[in-house]
Scaffold this active site. Structure first.
Site, PDB file in Angstrom:
ATOM      1  N   ARG A 103      10.890 -31.138 -49.816  1.00 57.34           N
ATOM      2  CA  ARG A 103      10.910 -30.447 -51.100  1.00 57.34           C
ATOM      3  C   ARG A 103      10.591 -28.965 -50.908  1.00 57.34           C
ATOM      4  O   ARG A 103      10.229 -28.523 -49.828  1.00 57.34           O
ATOM      5  CB  ARG A 103       9.889 -31.073 -52.064  1.00 57.34           C
ATOM      6  CG  ARG A 103      10.288 -32.460 -52.598  1.00 57.34           C
ATOM      7  CD  ARG A 103       9.721 -32.682 -53.980  1.00 57.34           C
ATOM      8  NE  ARG A 103      10.134 -31.623 -54.895  1.00 57.34           N
ATOM      9  CZ  ARG A 103       9.538 -31.402 -56.066  1.00 57.34           C
ATOM     10  NH1 ARG A 103       8.516 -32.142 -56.443  1.00 57.34           N
ATOM     11  NH2 ARG A 103       9.969 -30.427 -56.850  1.00 57.34           N
ATOM     12  N   ARG A 112       6.927 -33.973 -46.888  1.00 57.98           N
ATOM     13  CA  ARG A 112       5.898 -34.728 -47.596  1.00 57.98           C
ATOM     14  C   ARG A 112       5.948 -36.202 -47.213  1.00 57.98           C
ATOM     15  O   ARG A 112       7.023 -36.738 -46.909  1.00 57.98           O
ATOM     16  CB  ARG A 112       6.076 -34.591 -49.111  1.00 57.98           C
ATOM     17  CG  ARG A 112       5.965 -33.165 -49.628  1.00 57.98           C
ATOM     18  CD  ARG A 112       6.081 -33.112 -51.140  1.00 57.98           C
ATOM     19  NE  ARG A 112       5.882 -31.763 -51.662  1.00 57.98           N
ATOM     20  CZ  ARG A 112       5.826 -31.471 -52.960  1.00 57.98           C
ATOM     21  NH1 ARG A 112       5.963 -32.450 -53.861  1.00 57.98           N
ATOM     22  NH2 ARG A 112       5.632 -30.229 -53.361  1.00 57.98           N
ATOM     23  N   ASP A 156       5.262 -36.850 -54.078  1.00 60.73           N
ATOM     24  CA  ASP A 156       4.128 -36.304 -54.806  1.00 60.73           C
ATOM     25  C   ASP A 156       3.577 -35.043 -54.142  1.00 60.73           C
ATOM     26  O   ASP A 156       3.485 -34.962 -52.914  1.00 60.73           O
ATOM     27  CB  ASP A 156       3.031 -37.361 -54.910  1.00 60.73           C
ATOM     28  CG  ASP A 156       1.950 -36.966 -55.891  1.00 60.73           C
ATOM     29  OD1 ASP A 156       0.979 -36.334 -55.455  1.00 60.73           O
ATOM     30  OD2 ASP A 156       2.100 -37.274 -57.090  1.00 60.73           O
ATOM     31  N   ASP A 157       3.172 -34.074 -54.973  1.00 66.20           N
ATOM     32  CA  ASP A 157       2.606 -32.824 -54.451  1.00 66.20           C
ATOM     33  C   ASP A 157       1.398 -33.064 -53.553  1.00 66.20           C
ATOM     34  O   ASP A 157       1.201 -32.368 -52.551  1.00 66.20           O
ATOM     35  CB  ASP A 157       2.188 -31.910 -55.609  1.00 66.20           C
ATOM     36  CG  ASP A 157       3.371 -31.222 -56.271  1.00 66.20           C
ATOM     37  OD1 ASP A 157       4.509 -31.420 -55.805  1.00 66.20           O
ATOM     38  OD2 ASP A 157       3.162 -30.501 -57.261  1.00 66.20           O
ATOM     39  N   TYR A 164       1.153 -16.771 -57.814  1.00 67.36           N
ATOM     40  CA  TYR A 164       0.582 -16.993 -59.138  1.00 67.36           C
ATOM     41  C   TYR A 164      -0.794 -17.620 -58.984  1.00 67.36           C
ATOM     42  O   TYR A 164      -1.130 -18.194 -57.945  1.00 67.36           O
ATOM     43  CB  TYR A 164       1.479 -17.893 -60.002  1.00 67.36           C
ATOM     44  CG  TYR A 164       1.526 -19.342 -59.562  1.00 67.36           C
ATOM     45  CD1 TYR A 164       0.695 -20.299 -60.151  1.00 67.36           C
ATOM     46  CD2 TYR A 164       2.400 -19.762 -58.562  1.00 67.36           C
ATOM     47  CE1 TYR A 164       0.729 -21.626 -59.747  1.00 67.36           C
ATOM     48  CE2 TYR A 164       2.445 -21.082 -58.159  1.00 67.36           C
ATOM     49  CZ  TYR A 164       1.608 -22.013 -58.757  1.00 67.36           C
ATOM     50  OH  TYR A 164       1.646 -23.323 -58.354  1.00 67.36           O
ATOM     51  N   GLU A 208       5.119 -19.683 -61.076  1.00 70.20           N
ATOM     52  CA  GLU A 208       5.942 -19.449 -59.892  1.00 70.20           C
ATOM     53  C   GLU A 208       6.962 -18.361 -60.193  1.00 70.20           C
ATOM     54  O   GLU A 208       7.651 -18.415 -61.208  1.00 70.20           O
ATOM     55  CB  GLU A 208       6.654 -20.739 -59.500  1.00 70.20           C
ATOM     56  CG  GLU A 208       5.702 -21.844 -59.077  1.00 70.20           C
ATOM     57  CD  GLU A 208       6.354 -23.213 -59.055  1.00 70.20           C
ATOM     58  OE1 GLU A 208       5.953 -24.041 -58.234  1.00 70.20           O
ATOM     59  OE2 GLU A 208       7.264 -23.457 -59.877  1.00 70.20           O
ATOM     60  N   ARG A 217       8.475 -18.509 -63.877  1.00 68.45           N
ATOM     61  CA  ARG A 217       8.422 -19.781 -64.604  1.00 68.45           C
ATOM     62  C   ARG A 217       7.372 -19.684 -65.707  1.00 68.45           C
ATOM     63  O   ARG A 217       6.350 -19.003 -65.553  1.00 68.45           O
ATOM     64  CB  ARG A 217       8.058 -20.900 -63.637  1.00 68.45           C
ATOM     65  CG  ARG A 217       7.816 -22.267 -64.258  1.00 68.45           C
ATOM     66  CD  ARG A 217       7.504 -23.286 -63.181  1.00 68.45           C
ATOM     67  NE  ARG A 217       7.182 -24.592 -63.732  1.00 68.45           N
ATOM     68  CZ  ARG A 217       7.004 -25.690 -62.988  1.00 68.45           C
ATOM     69  NH1 ARG A 217       7.101 -25.613 -61.666  1.00 68.45           N
ATOM     70  NH2 ARG A 217       6.720 -26.850 -63.567  1.00 68.45           N
ATOM     71  N   ARG A 250      15.637 -31.633 -65.317  1.00 72.85           N
ATOM     72  CA  ARG A 250      16.107 -30.824 -64.188  1.00 72.85           C
ATOM     73  C   ARG A 250      17.460 -31.339 -63.717  1.00 72.85           C
ATOM     74  O   ARG A 250      17.560 -32.166 -62.818  1.00 72.85           O
ATOM     75  CB  ARG A 250      15.079 -30.855 -63.060  1.00 72.85           C
ATOM     76  CG  ARG A 250      13.787 -30.141 -63.416  1.00 72.85           C
ATOM     77  CD  ARG A 250      12.803 -30.169 -62.267  1.00 72.85           C
ATOM     78  NE  ARG A 250      11.571 -29.467 -62.611  1.00 72.85           N
ATOM     79  CZ  ARG A 250      10.530 -29.352 -61.809  1.00 72.85           C
ATOM     80  NH1 ARG A 250      10.571 -29.893 -60.594  1.00 72.85           N
ATOM     81  NH2 ARG A 250       9.447 -28.709 -62.198  1.00 72.85           N
ATOM     82  N   TYR A 253      14.004 -27.128 -57.426  1.00 73.37           N
ATOM     83  CA  TYR A 253      13.672 -25.820 -56.886  1.00 73.37           C
ATOM     84  C   TYR A 253      14.832 -25.268 -56.053  1.00 73.37           C
ATOM     85  O   TYR A 253      15.638 -26.023 -55.504  1.00 73.37           O
ATOM     86  CB  TYR A 253      12.425 -25.905 -56.012  1.00 73.37           C
ATOM     87  CG  TYR A 253      11.119 -26.024 -56.757  1.00 73.37           C
ATOM     88  CD1 TYR A 253      11.037 -26.670 -57.986  1.00 73.37           C
ATOM     89  CD2 TYR A 253       9.949 -25.500 -56.222  1.00 73.37           C
ATOM     90  CE1 TYR A 253       9.832 -26.779 -58.652  1.00 73.37           C
ATOM     91  CE2 TYR A 253       8.731 -25.611 -56.881  1.00 73.37           C
ATOM     92  CZ  TYR A 253       8.681 -26.252 -58.100  1.00 73.37           C
ATOM     93  OH  TYR A 253       7.480 -26.353 -58.756  1.00 73.37           O
ATOM     94  N   GLU A 309      17.097 -28.094 -54.159  1.00 79.73           N
ATOM     95  CA  GLU A 309      16.820 -29.526 -54.239  1.00 79.73           C
ATOM     96  C   GLU A 309      17.930 -30.208 -55.024  1.00 79.73           C
ATOM     97  O   GLU A 309      18.400 -29.688 -56.038  1.00 79.73           O
ATOM     98  CB  GLU A 309      15.476 -29.767 -54.930  1.00 79.73           C
ATOM     99  CG  GLU A 309      14.282 -29.217 -54.168  1.00 79.73           C
ATOM    100  CD  GLU A 309      12.972 -29.402 -54.902  1.00 79.73           C
ATOM    101  OE1 GLU A 309      11.919 -29.378 -54.241  1.00 79.73           O
ATOM    102  OE2 GLU A 309      13.002 -29.561 -56.145  1.00 79.73           O
TER     103      GLU A 309
END
EC number: 3.2.1.18
Length: 478
Positions: free
Chosen positions: A23, A43, A47-48, A177, A222, A238, A383, A413, A434
């Site tokens: 990602r 990843r 998930d982040d 940010y 972002e 964003r 998205r 993204y 993505e």
């Protein structure tokens, strides 16, 4: 306009059966060949909090196509017991050094937990390469140097993601940010925060780094940056407010003027990262066609003129010009390297409020204004459908076109790169984004396209309405 062209797509990173997911792409063009560097997060799951490390694929552009090398793990881009996230590369053209910025987040601490508690778990890190990405040096933790005492008021922060820029002065800029802590309650257990875009910068070719001021008013996250002729900096960010936010800096990112919403650039639900890139417009393209200006009110700009403000405003582009340059002649240089891009001067509304006063010479007739491209999912509820947007007057928030959709389906993204003029084509660009068939985090895809493709395929009317929110796949916000 004939059938819409879709550029050929190459999948560079693909989700693996083990669950390993790629990602958050970032793309950098390194002259002179050029070499393309495609970065991503690897990843353990989508998930982040399961981000793991950063990876890279190097590509060489030859005869209109890119030959890609194998995936490599950036072994030095890591802090012990931290996960590496948000690749953000920037090239110092003077030394040829590539600075890859990223954040290193302690353990699996989610961003949401940091925001709720006001306890930052991120570090500002950087690795460098002097051989176009073949090898990378050891990691530098720049948190204390670049942020210092301000960190106590940051619940968390991140860079980019996507490319940084270098200005004509030599200043290197890394978009970023933070969630600023506005107040704490219950003995610090409850934290109220707001997101604000900013930039880290270096004036000594990356030896030392500093933190610029925050975009002061609207919630912005972002972001990416582009240079504006007249020594101004443009930030596109964003936002959770339903539309993108733009802000200007008159001191190369040391501080920002109040931001303003861009009504022609809608956000998806909860927002999504987007990319911008600036470039000199070809002089052969005439600006009289309202189709490319985004508004029938827009009138062509002379490349060399004085600006006179007819109507007062305290914010945004008009406010900046009113305060800093009420009668400043702006002229475009006749010779600039392909990597130094600027933006055309403009206003934040009706261009009839700007009066050209400098007669155009034969030299200025040969000079071109500068334009912006912007990439972002075109769907408004999810998205979906990666779109390319064009602005011929970037400081005017009404100047953006409808998107040319380069990929139909779940998209997320992205990062744009300007490759310059190519034999047999107009100006050429690349997009790393993505993509997927059911979700936007199945693949990271790459494509090439020209400015001629953009001009030919950008919709002129309401033809996007049937596509924007057409159900297709499942797209989860992040």
């Amino acid at each position: 306009m004939g059938p819409t062209r879709v550029p050929r797509r190459t999948v560079l990173f693909q989700r693996e059966r083990t669950g390993l997911t790629y990602r958050v792409p970032a793309l950098l063009c390194v002259p002179p060949r050029p070499t393309l560097l495609a970065f991503a997060e690897q990843r353990l799951s989508p998930d982040d909090s399961h981000a793991h490390r950063l990876v890279l694929r190097r590509g060489t552009l030859t005869r209109g196509s890119v030959r890609w090398g194998t995936l490599s793990v950036l072994e030095t881009a890591v802090l012990e017991e931290h996960r590496s996230m948000n690749p953000c590369p920037v090239l110092d053209e003077h030394s040829g050094t590539i600075f890859l910025f990223f954040i290193a987040v302690l353990g699996h601490t989610p961003e949401a937990v940091q925001i709720a508690t006001g306890k930052n778990a991120a570090r500002l890190c950087c690795v460098t390469s002097c051989d176009a990405g073949l090898t990378w040096g050891s990691v530098r933790d720049l948190t204390e140097e670049a942020i210092g005492a301000a960190l106590q008021d940051w619940a968390t922060f991140a860079v980019g993601p996507g490319h940084g820029v270098q200005l004509r002065s030599g200043r290197l800029l890394v978009p970023a940010y933070t969630y600023h802590v506005d107040r704490r309650e219950c003995f610090g257990k409850i934290c109220w925060t707001s997101p604000h875009s900013l930039a880290f910068y270096s004036d000594d070719h990356g030896i030392s780094w500093h933190c610029g001021g925050l975009v002061p008013n609207l919630r912005s996250g972002e972001c990416q940056l582009a240079a504006v002729d007249g020594d101004f900096l443009y930030c596109n960010a964003r936002s959770p407010l339903g539309n993108r936010v733009q802000a200007l800096s008159a001191d190369e990112g040391t501080s920002f003027l109040p931001g303003e919403l861009v009504p022609t650039l809608a956000e998806t639900a909860r927002g999504c990262q987007g990319s911008i890139v600036g470039f000199l417009a070809p002089p052969s393209i005439e600006p009289q066609d309202d189709r490319w200006t985004g508004s029938p009110r827009n009138t062509p700009h002379s490349p060399c003129f004085n600006l006179r403000v007819q109507e007062s405003s305290g914010e945004g582009a008009r406010g900046l010009l009113e305060r800093w340059m009420p009668r400043l002649p702006l002229c475009y240089p006749q010779s600039r390297s392909p990597e130094n891009h600027g933006l055309e001067p403009g206003s934040d509304g009706d261009k009839t409020s700007w009066t050209p006063e400098c007669p155009m010479s034969s030299d200025s007739m040969l000079q071109s204004p500068t334009w912006l491209l912007y990439s972002h999912p075109a769907g408004r509820r999810a998205r979906l459908h990666m779109g390319i947007y064009l602005s011929r007057s970037p400081l005017d928030p009404h100047s953006w076109t409808e998107p040319w959709v380069i990929y139909e389906g779940p998209s997320g993204y992205s990062d744009l790169a300007f490759l310059g003029p190519m034999p047999g084509a107009s100006l050429v660009f690349a997009c790393l984004f993505e993509s997927g068939t059911r979700t936007s985090y199945e693949d990271i895809s790459f494509c090439l396209f020209s400015l001629a493709d953009v001009l030919e395929n950008v919709p002129t009317g309401l033809e996007m309405l049937s596509l924007r929110d057409k159900a297709q796949g499942h797209c989860w916000p992040s």
